[in-house]
Design a protein around this motif. Structure first.
Motif, PDB file in Angstrom:
ATOM      1  N   ASP A  76       0.664  -1.360  -0.518  1.00  0.00           N
ATOM      2  CA  ASP A  76      -0.019  -0.365  -0.238  1.00  0.00           C
ATOM      3  C   ASP A  76       0.814   1.389   0.141  1.00  0.00           C
ATOM      4  O   ASP A  76       1.879   1.388   0.957  1.00  0.00           O
ATOM      5  CB  ASP A  76      -0.539  -0.077   0.679  1.00  0.00           C
ATOM      6  N   PHE A  77       0.677   1.753  -1.284  1.00  0.00           N
ATOM      7  CA  PHE A  77       2.227   2.998  -1.046  1.00  0.00           C
ATOM      8  C   PHE A  77       1.228   4.045  -0.878  1.00  0.00           C
ATOM      9  O   PHE A  77       1.684   5.425  -1.015  1.00  0.00           O
ATOM     10  CB  PHE A  77       2.531   3.526  -3.102  1.00  0.00           C
ATOM     11  N   SER A  78       0.031   4.779  -0.677  1.00  0.00           N
ATOM     12  CA  SER A  78      -0.803   5.776  -0.579  1.00  0.00           C
ATOM     13  C   SER A  78      -0.333   6.763   0.830  1.00  0.00           C
ATOM     14  O   SER A  78      -0.259   7.584   0.609  1.00  0.00           O
ATOM     15  CB  SER A  78      -2.405   5.414  -0.133  1.00  0.00           C
ATOM     16  N   GLU A  79      -0.251   6.161   2.051  1.00  0.00           N
ATOM     17  CA  GLU A  79       0.208   6.855   2.817  1.00  0.00           C
ATOM     18  C   GLU A  79       2.437   7.491   2.611  1.00  0.00           C
ATOM     19  O   GLU A  79       2.368   8.727   2.744  1.00  0.00           O
ATOM     20  CB  GLU A  79       0.703   5.764   4.078  1.00  0.00           C
ATOM     21  N   VAL A  80       2.718   6.225   2.055  1.00  0.00           N
ATOM     22  CA  VAL A  80       4.110   6.571   1.435  1.00  0.00           C
ATOM     23  C   VAL A  80       4.497   7.895   0.806  1.00  0.00           C
ATOM     24  O   VAL A  80       5.104   8.563   1.111  1.00  0.00           O
ATOM     25  CB  VAL A  80       4.049   5.174   0.862  1.00  0.00           C
ATOM     26  N   ALA A  81       3.393   7.538  -0.591  1.00  0.00           N
ATOM     27  CA  ALA A  81       3.010   8.412  -1.714  1.00  0.00           C
ATOM     28  C   ALA A  81       2.590   9.801  -0.600  1.00  0.00           C
ATOM     29  O   ALA A  81       3.823  10.891  -1.172  1.00  0.00           O
ATOM     30  CB  ALA A  81       2.410   8.131  -2.470  1.00  0.00           C
ATOM     31  N   GLN A  82       2.293  10.307   0.559  1.00  0.00           N
ATOM     32  CA  GLN A  82       2.098  11.646   0.491  1.00  0.00           C
ATOM     33  C   GLN A  82       2.719  11.943   1.498  1.00  0.00           C
ATOM     34  O   GLN A  82       3.180  13.243   1.565  1.00  0.00           O
ATOM     35  CB  GLN A  82       0.654  11.138   1.433  1.00  0.00           C
ATOM     36  N   ILE A  83       4.135  11.263   2.220  1.00  0.00           N
ATOM     37  CA  ILE A  83       5.322  11.655   2.125  1.00  0.00           C
ATOM     38  C   ILE A  83       6.167  11.882   1.392  1.00  0.00           C
ATOM     39  O   ILE A  83       6.609  13.261   1.960  1.00  0.00           O
ATOM     40  CB  ILE A  83       5.783  10.874   3.559  1.00  0.00           C
ATOM     41  N   ALA A  84       6.836  11.290   0.206  1.00  0.00           N
ATOM     42  CA  ALA A  84       7.239  11.380  -0.650  1.00  0.00           C
ATOM     43  C   ALA A  84       6.765  12.293  -1.933  1.00  0.00           C
ATOM     44  O   ALA A  84       8.226  13.043  -1.643  1.00  0.00           O
ATOM     45  CB  ALA A  84       7.137   9.832  -1.450  1.00  0.00           C
ATOM     46  N   GLU A  85       5.804  12.713  -1.811  1.00  0.00           N
ATOM     47  CA  GLU A  85       5.848  14.338  -2.575  1.00  0.00           C
ATOM     48  C   GLU A  85       6.209  15.423  -1.246  1.00  0.00           C
ATOM     49  O   GLU A  85       6.178  16.520  -2.344  1.00  0.00           O
ATOM     50  CB  GLU A  85       3.932  14.407  -2.436  1.00  0.00           C
ATOM     51  N   GLN A  86       6.242  14.888  -0.429  1.00  0.00           N
ATOM     52  CA  GLN A  86       6.722  16.169  -0.074  1.00  0.00           C
ATOM     53  C   GLN A  86       8.209  16.841   0.275  1.00  0.00           C
ATOM     54  O   GLN A  86       9.089  18.208   0.330  1.00  0.00           O
ATOM     55  CB  GLN A  86       6.538  16.365   1.652  1.00  0.00           C
ATOM     56  N   TYR A  87       8.518  15.567  -0.732  1.00  0.00           N
ATOM     57  CA  TYR A  87      10.548  16.100  -0.586  1.00  0.00           C
ATOM     58  C   TYR A  87      11.494  15.485  -1.981  1.00  0.00           C
ATOM     59  O   TYR A  87      12.081  15.715  -2.539  1.00  0.00           O
ATOM     60  CB  TYR A  87      11.044  14.407   0.179  1.00  0.00           C
ATOM     61  N   PHE A  88       9.949  14.968  -3.291  1.00  0.00           N
ATOM     62  CA  PHE A  88      10.548  15.018  -4.375  1.00  0.00           C
ATOM     63  C   PHE A  88       9.698  14.822  -5.411  1.00  0.00           C
ATOM     64  O   PHE A  88       8.647  15.538  -4.328  1.00  0.00           O
ATOM     65  CB  PHE A  88      10.516  13.106  -4.182  1.00  0.00           C
ATOM     66  N   THR A  89      10.180  15.203  -6.291  1.00  0.00           N
ATOM     67  CA  THR A  89       9.572  15.841  -7.903  1.00  0.00           C
ATOM     68  C   THR A  89       8.580  14.213  -8.759  1.00  0.00           C
ATOM     69  O   THR A  89       9.731  13.283  -8.597  1.00  0.00           O
ATOM     70  CB  THR A  89      10.700  16.383  -9.136  1.00  0.00           C
ATOM     71  N   PRO A  90       7.531  14.208  -8.886  1.00  0.00           N
ATOM     72  CA  PRO A  90       7.110  13.089  -9.669  1.00  0.00           C
ATOM     73  C   PRO A  90       8.142  12.593 -10.980  1.00  0.00           C
ATOM     74  O   PRO A  90       7.905  14.118 -11.554  1.00  0.00           O
ATOM     75  CB  PRO A  90       5.741  13.321  -9.905  1.00  0.00           C
ATOM     76  N   GLN A  91       8.079  11.766 -11.053  1.00  0.00           N
ATOM     77  CA  GLN A  91       8.847  11.052 -12.790  1.00  0.00           C
ATOM     78  C   GLN A  91       7.505  10.647 -13.459  1.00  0.00           C
ATOM     79  O   GLN A  91       6.478  10.949 -13.280  1.00  0.00           O
ATOM     80  CB  GLN A  91       9.239  10.112 -12.140  1.00  0.00           C
ATOM     81  N   PRO A  92       7.579  11.549 -14.602  1.00  0.00           N
ATOM     82  CA  PRO A  92       6.538  11.066 -15.760  1.00  0.00           C
ATOM     83  C   PRO A  92       6.199   9.977 -16.306  1.00  0.00           C
ATOM     84  O   PRO A  92       6.113   9.958 -17.378  1.00  0.00           O
ATOM     85  CB  PRO A  92       7.179  11.749 -16.814  1.00  0.00           C
ATOM     86  N   VAL A  93       5.689   9.014 -14.859  1.00  0.00           N
ATOM     87  CA  VAL A  93       5.392   7.718 -15.635  1.00  0.00           C
ATOM     88  C   VAL A  93       4.411   7.863 -14.773  1.00  0.00           C
ATOM     89  O   VAL A  93       4.017   7.574 -13.891  1.00  0.00           O
ATOM     90  CB  VAL A  93       6.599   6.488 -15.303  1.00  0.00           C
ATOM     91  N   THR A  94       3.394   6.457 -15.537  1.00  0.00           N
ATOM     92  CA  THR A  94       2.610   5.710 -14.742  1.00  0.00           C
ATOM     93  C   THR A  94       2.343   4.834 -14.930  1.00  0.00           C
ATOM     94  O   THR A  94       2.913   3.897 -15.780  1.00  0.00           O
ATOM     95  CB  THR A  94       1.416   5.959 -15.767  1.00  0.00           C
ATOM     96  N   THR A  95       3.616   3.957 -13.446  1.00  0.00           N
ATOM     97  CA  THR A  95       2.697   2.663 -13.236  1.00  0.00           C
ATOM     98  C   THR A  95       2.838   2.320 -11.742  1.00  0.00           C
ATOM     99  O   THR A  95       2.264   3.216 -11.064  1.00  0.00           O
ATOM    100  CB  THR A  95       3.981   1.887 -13.355  1.00  0.00           C
ATOM    101  N   PRO A  96       1.895   1.367 -11.490  1.00  0.00           N
ATOM    102  CA  PRO A  96       1.708   0.120  -9.963  1.00  0.00           C
ATOM    103  C   PRO A  96       2.530   0.256  -9.265  1.00  0.00           C
ATOM    104  O   PRO A  96       2.358  -0.317  -8.565  1.00  0.00           O
ATOM    105  CB  PRO A  96       0.081  -0.222 -10.654  1.00  0.00           C
ATOM    106  N   PHE A  97       3.345  -0.486  -9.815  1.00  0.00           N
ATOM    107  CA  PHE A  97       4.464  -1.562  -9.344  1.00  0.00           C
ATOM    108  C   PHE A  97       5.319  -0.736  -8.965  1.00  0.00           C
ATOM    109  O   PHE A  97       6.448  -1.323  -8.141  1.00  0.00           O
ATOM    110  CB  PHE A  97       5.208  -2.174 -10.505  1.00  0.00           C
ATOM    111  N   ARG A  98       5.455   0.497  -9.002  1.00  0.00           N
ATOM    112  CA  ARG A  98       6.219   1.894  -8.142  1.00  0.00           C
ATOM    113  C   ARG A  98       6.236   2.852  -7.998  1.00  0.00           C
ATOM    114  O   ARG A  98       5.184   3.329  -8.906  1.00  0.00           O
ATOM    115  CB  ARG A  98       7.802   1.447  -8.364  1.00  0.00           C
ATOM    116  N   LEU A  99       6.603   3.521  -6.633  1.00  0.00           N
ATOM    117  CA  LEU A  99       6.228   4.937  -6.854  1.00  0.00           C
ATOM    118  C   LEU A  99       7.511   5.546  -7.136  1.00  0.00           C
ATOM    119  O   LEU A  99       9.052   5.302  -7.000  1.00  0.00           O
ATOM    120  CB  LEU A  99       6.503   5.184  -5.153  1.00  0.00           C
ATOM    121  N   ALA A 100       8.126   6.370  -8.540  1.00  0.00           N
ATOM    122  CA  ALA A 100       9.375   7.379  -9.330  1.00  0.00           C
ATOM    123  C   ALA A 100       9.052   8.601  -8.624  1.00  0.00           C
ATOM    124  O   ALA A 100       8.396   9.489  -9.303  1.00  0.00           O
ATOM    125  CB  ALA A 100       8.603   6.735 -10.418  1.00  0.00           C
ATOM    126  N   TYR A 101      10.292   8.579  -8.478  1.00  0.00           N
ATOM    127  CA  TYR A 101      10.561  10.514  -8.264  1.00  0.00           C
ATOM    128  C   TYR A 101      12.136  10.903  -8.876  1.00  0.00           C
ATOM    129  O   TYR A 101      12.728  10.053  -9.011  1.00  0.00           O
ATOM    130  CB  TYR A 101      10.062  10.760  -6.306  1.00  0.00           C
TER     131      TYR A 101
END
Length: 239
Positions: free
Chosen positions: A93-118
């Motif tokens: 479940d990446f949802s909670e981790v994603a909220q934290i990651a968005e405070q530190y990183f810039t999202p990569q322009p990719v769409t994938t359910p298998f990882r979070l990419a920044y």
């Protein structure tokens, strides 16, 4: 799902390892053909991006295509996704981790359910890790001081490769090749490894390991150099 691999297997990264600075890769495929070696690509790219690179760079069709830094595994010929591995990866479940990651990183322009990419630097990665809960079941892979991949814990390139090899009835001699930090797991998995001359310091630091070959040449030329050096060594065993 996967067909039986041959006696020799090259499991290689693509960008920077095979495709690099217009270095020709045809001689490598000719060498592999002599041994009828099986071919596995292990890339950080998504499936669609990897397929585009294979077409644009005129690369041979692999027997297995591992994408998303190990997050997804496809049959190289049928393009079928291995659903068992995918279910394992998608249990995260990446949802909670994603909220934290968005405070530190810039999202990569990719769409994938298998990882979070920044995108992010080392300082941002360390700050992010400090904010993660000890119970967060994720690993952070930082490559080239830029690419940040957040994976289900225990999922990486080596884990995906070992999953594929576990489906085989007969063992193969597997040689891995790479250039960046997200290839590190492959080099500590016990297989013989080729670090091309343009590899990162993390892989160069493994030069003292007897099963690691540090090539003098870059890109596919370095993989060919290492392949010849390793396959000519005597007394090597199958893993």
């Amino acid at each position: 799902m996967f067909r039986q691999l041959n006696k020799y297997v090259l499991a290689t990264d693509l960008d920077g390892t095979i495709v690099h600075d217009d270095i020709p890769h045809a001689p490598l495929w000719q060498e592999l053909a002599k041994e009828q070696a099986s071919l596995i690509y292990i890339t950080g790219r998504t499936f669609s991006s990897a397929q585009l690179l294979i077409q644009q760079a005129d690369l041979p069709t692999p027997d297995v295509l591992i994408c998303d830094v190990g997050g997804a595994i496809y049959d190289g010929h049928t393009h079928m996704l291995d659903e068992t591995w995918a279910r394992h990866v998608l249990e995260a479940d990446f949802s909670e981790v994603a909220q934290i990651a968005e405070q530190y990183f810039t999202p990569q322009p990719v769409t994938t359910p298998f990882r979070l990419a920044y995108y992010g630097d080392e300082q941002a990665v360390e700050a992010f890790k400090q904010q993660l809960s000890p119970h967060a079941s994720v690993d952070v892979i930082h490559s080239s001081n830029r690419d940040v991949d957040i994976m289900r814990r225990g999922v990486d390139k080596a884990a995906a490769l070992e999953y594929v090899l576990a489906t085989q009835l007969e063992p193969s001699r597997v040689i891995v090749a790479g250039d960046s930090e997200n290839d590190y797991s492959l080099f500590i998995s016990g297989h013989e490894g080729i670090a091309v001359a343009n590899a990162c310091d993390t892989l160069y630091a493994l030069a003292h390991q007897p099963h690691i070959y540090i090539a003098q040449q870059q890109g596919a030329a370095g993989v060919l150099e290492g392949w010849r050096a390793l396959t000519q060594k005597e007394g090597m065993t199958f893993k």
